[in-house]
Design a protein around this motif. Structure first.
Motif, short mmCIF file in Angstrom:
data_model
loop_
_atom_site.label_atom_id
_atom_site.label_comp_id
_atom_site.label_asym_id
_atom_site.label_seq_id
_atom_site.Cartn_x
_atom_site.Cartn_y
_atom_site.Cartn_z
N SER A 1 -46.40 -7.27 -26.42
CA SER A 1 -45.42 -7.72 -25.43
C SER A 1 -45.33 -6.65 -24.34
O SER A 1 -45.67 -5.48 -24.56
N ILE A 2 -44.84 -7.04 -23.19
CA ILE A 2 -44.70 -6.08 -22.10
C ILE A 2 -43.71 -4.98 -22.48
O ILE A 2 -43.89 -3.81 -22.13
N GLN A 3 -42.66 -5.33 -23.23
CA GLN A 3 -41.67 -4.33 -23.63
C GLN A 3 -42.27 -3.30 -24.58
O GLN A 3 -41.97 -2.11 -24.50
N GLU A 4 -43.12 -3.76 -25.48
CA GLU A 4 -43.79 -2.82 -26.39
C GLU A 4 -44.63 -1.82 -25.63
O GLU A 4 -44.69 -0.64 -25.97
N LEU A 5 -45.27 -2.28 -24.58
CA LEU A 5 -46.11 -1.39 -23.78
C LEU A 5 -45.27 -0.41 -22.97
O LEU A 5 -45.59 0.78 -22.87
N ILE A 6 -44.19 -0.90 -22.40
CA ILE A 6 -43.34 -0.06 -21.54
C ILE A 6 -42.77 1.13 -22.30
O ILE A 6 -42.63 2.23 -21.74
N VAL A 7 -42.43 0.94 -23.58
CA VAL A 7 -41.77 2.02 -24.32
C VAL A 7 -42.76 2.99 -24.97
O VAL A 7 -42.35 3.98 -25.57
N LEU A 8 -44.06 2.75 -24.83
CA LEU A 8 -45.04 3.67 -25.39
C LEU A 8 -45.02 5.00 -24.63
O LEU A 8 -45.07 5.01 -23.39
N PRO A 9 -44.98 6.13 -25.32
CA PRO A 9 -44.99 7.43 -24.63
C PRO A 9 -46.23 7.61 -23.75
O PRO A 9 -46.15 8.21 -22.68
N GLU A 10 -47.36 7.07 -24.17
CA GLU A 10 -48.61 7.21 -23.40
C GLU A 10 -48.55 6.50 -22.05
O GLU A 10 -49.34 6.82 -21.15
N LEU A 11 -47.63 5.54 -21.92
CA LEU A 11 -47.53 4.77 -20.67
C LEU A 11 -46.21 5.00 -19.96
O LEU A 11 -45.90 4.29 -18.99
#
Length: 292
Positions: free
Chosen positions: A241-251
């Motif tokens: 999901s977009i939210q899962e990606l947004i909260v990744l430290p790498e991103l």
């Protein structure tokens, strides 16, 4: 610069664990920039940790000389080099004089960041491409609205991000003076910069020409510039999901631009999307998820 200038009460600054300090002296006279706050001298104290990333600044006096101290964590420096943020601090860090250095850690950190390789280079390229894409899209919108002055400003910014990507490809960390850095390489982007700023064509014609070149750049370089993101998307079987990606430290450094970048990757068929049913509702609340 006298190493004894700062005998540091500051060396043992509690839990901040100072590793060393770099002094940067602004040449000339008059206003000395937003970071120096009109002080001639800035001292960056590099710490093993910086409490909750709080800004910690001191204004001090040595004899008749006022100076500013800024405490900064080494991880913050790494993140800023990777993201392209706080360029003025990074400039002072690279170009200042090492005043003191416990175990050579400050010099080693400066060399590590100057080498600008591996994941740091990839992360920085993603950030610059995201900002390039954002300003390029803005320029196209302004052009469609016949708002050529704003289109000119946006496309000029897009070229600057383009130039930073070209520097990263050369293994060079972009500095504040990006056009001076890129000039000696005589790349396409520098020619486009000259065409936009110093051409006999009309403003509309110059903007249209550069936008065409930017479009080609998007098509040819998107996969390479987004390699970090694409690798993350392919790192598991389940779509993201977009939210899962947004909260990744790498991103974290591209979280503002990430929704736009993802949609462009879908549009270019570099990323696939699927509708994921949530809860017991047949069609309500279906969430788009992304995968490669």
């Amino acid at each position: 610069m006298e190493p004894t200038f700062f005998s540091f009460k500051d060396k043992g600054k509690g839990s901040q664990q100072a590793l060393g300090a770099i002094g940067y002296r602004q040449g000339g006279s008059g206003f000395n920039g937003s970071l120096l706050h009109d002080f001639e001298l800035l001292v960056l104290v590099v710490c093993a940790h910086n409490d909750d990333n709080d800004i910690h600044i001191e204004h001090c006096m040595n004899g008749e000389v006022p100076y500013q101290i800024r405490y900064i964590g080494k991880d913050e420096l790494k993140n800023w080099v990777a993201s392209g943020e706080n360029r003025e601090i990074i400039h002072c860090f690279f170009h200042g004089e090492v005043i003191w250095d416990i175990g050579g850690e400050v010099k080693a950190l400066r060399q590590e960041l100057a080498d600008f390789g591996g994941s740091m280079s990839e992360s920085r390229k993603l950030k610059e491409f995201a900002k390039f894409l954002q300003t390029y899209v803005e320029a196209k919108q302004y052009t469609r609205n016949l708002d050529y002055m704003d289109a000119y400003f946006s496309v000029l910014q897009a070229l600057k991000y383009y130039a930073r990507i070209e520097l990263i490809d050369q293994g060079i960390a972009p500095d504040k003076s990006v056009w001076e850095q890129i000039r000696s390489f005589n790349t396409v982007v520098y020619k486009l910069f000259n065409e936009l700023t110093d051409s006999q064509e009309t403003l509309e014609q110059r903007i249209e020409l550069v936008l065409l070149a930017c479009e080609f750049f998007v098509m040819s370089r998107m996969e390479d510039c987004c390699s970090v993101l694409l690798r993350i998307l392919g790192s598991r079987k389940e779509p993201w999901s977009i939210q899962e990606l947004i909260v990744l430290p790498e991103l974290a450094h591209v979280k503002e631009e990430l929704p736009m970048v993802i949609r462009k990757l879908v549009y270019r068929s570099l990323v696939k999307q699927t509708a994921h049913a949530s809860g017991d509702h047949a069609r309500d609340g279906r969430e788009i998820r992304y995968w490669v």
